[in-house]
Design a protein around this motif. Structure first.
Motif, PDB file in Angstrom:
ATOM      1  N   LEU A   1      33.461  38.162  46.220  1.00  0.00           N
ATOM      2  CA  LEU A   1      33.797  37.744  44.862  1.00  0.00           C
ATOM      3  C   LEU A   1      35.284  37.926  44.575  1.00  0.00           C
ATOM      4  N   ALA A   2      35.885  38.971  45.113  1.00  0.00           N
ATOM      5  CA  ALA A   2      37.324  39.176  44.932  1.00  0.00           C
ATOM      6  C   ALA A   2      38.111  38.059  45.618  1.00  0.00           C
ATOM      7  N   LEU A   3      37.663  37.652  46.787  1.00  0.00           N
ATOM      8  CA  LEU A   3      38.317  36.556  47.503  1.00  0.00           C
ATOM      9  C   LEU A   3      38.184  35.247  46.731  1.00  0.00           C
ATOM     10  N   ILE A   4      37.007  34.957  46.232  1.00  0.00           N
ATOM     11  CA  ILE A   4      36.791  33.749  45.433  1.00  0.00           C
ATOM     12  C   ILE A   4      37.668  33.781  44.179  1.00  0.00           C
ATOM     13  N   ASP A   5      37.749  34.933  43.533  1.00  0.00           N
ATOM     14  CA  ASP A   5      38.588  35.075  42.336  1.00  0.00           C
ATOM     15  C   ASP A   5      40.053  34.830  42.672  1.00  0.00           C
ATOM     16  N   LEU A   6      40.511  35.365  43.780  1.00  0.00           N
ATOM     17  CA  LEU A   6      41.894  35.169  44.204  1.00  0.00           C
ATOM     18  C   LEU A   6      42.177  33.689  44.457  1.00  0.00           C
ATOM     19  N   ILE A   7      41.274  33.033  45.155  1.00  0.00           N
ATOM     20  CA  ILE A   7      41.447  31.609  45.454  1.00  0.00           C
ATOM     21  C   ILE A   7      41.451  30.785  44.172  1.00  0.00           C
ATOM     22  N   MET A   8      40.509  31.056  43.290  1.00  0.00           N
ATOM     23  CA  MET A   8      40.433  30.283  42.046  1.00  0.00           C
ATOM     24  C   MET A   8      41.644  30.528  41.147  1.00  0.00           C
TER      25      MET A   8
END
Length: 60
Positions: free
Chosen positions: A44-51
């Motif tokens: 989820l942290a990776l997805i948040d960073l990408i978004m």
């Protein structure tokens, strides 16, 4: 009073049917939960960073 005694007797009977986990089973479940929660939070942290990077790039 009869209902209370009956309730307590039935509760003890049901509690005697419960199979409690062993110490090893509890330890394995704990470790599994920690691993899954860690991976999900990293994902989820990776997805948040990408978004957030994508939105920042789009908005300038």
């Amino acid at each position: 009073m009869k209902n209370l005694n009956s309730y307590i007797r039935d509760a003890k009977l049901e509690l005697s049917k419960v199979i409690f986990p062993s110490k090893m089973q509890v330890k394995q479940a704990y470790i599994s939960v920690v691993i899954v929660v860690t991976f999900v939070s990293l994902f989820l942290a990776l997805i948040d960073l990408i978004m957030s990077s994508t939105v920042s790039a789009l908005l300038g």
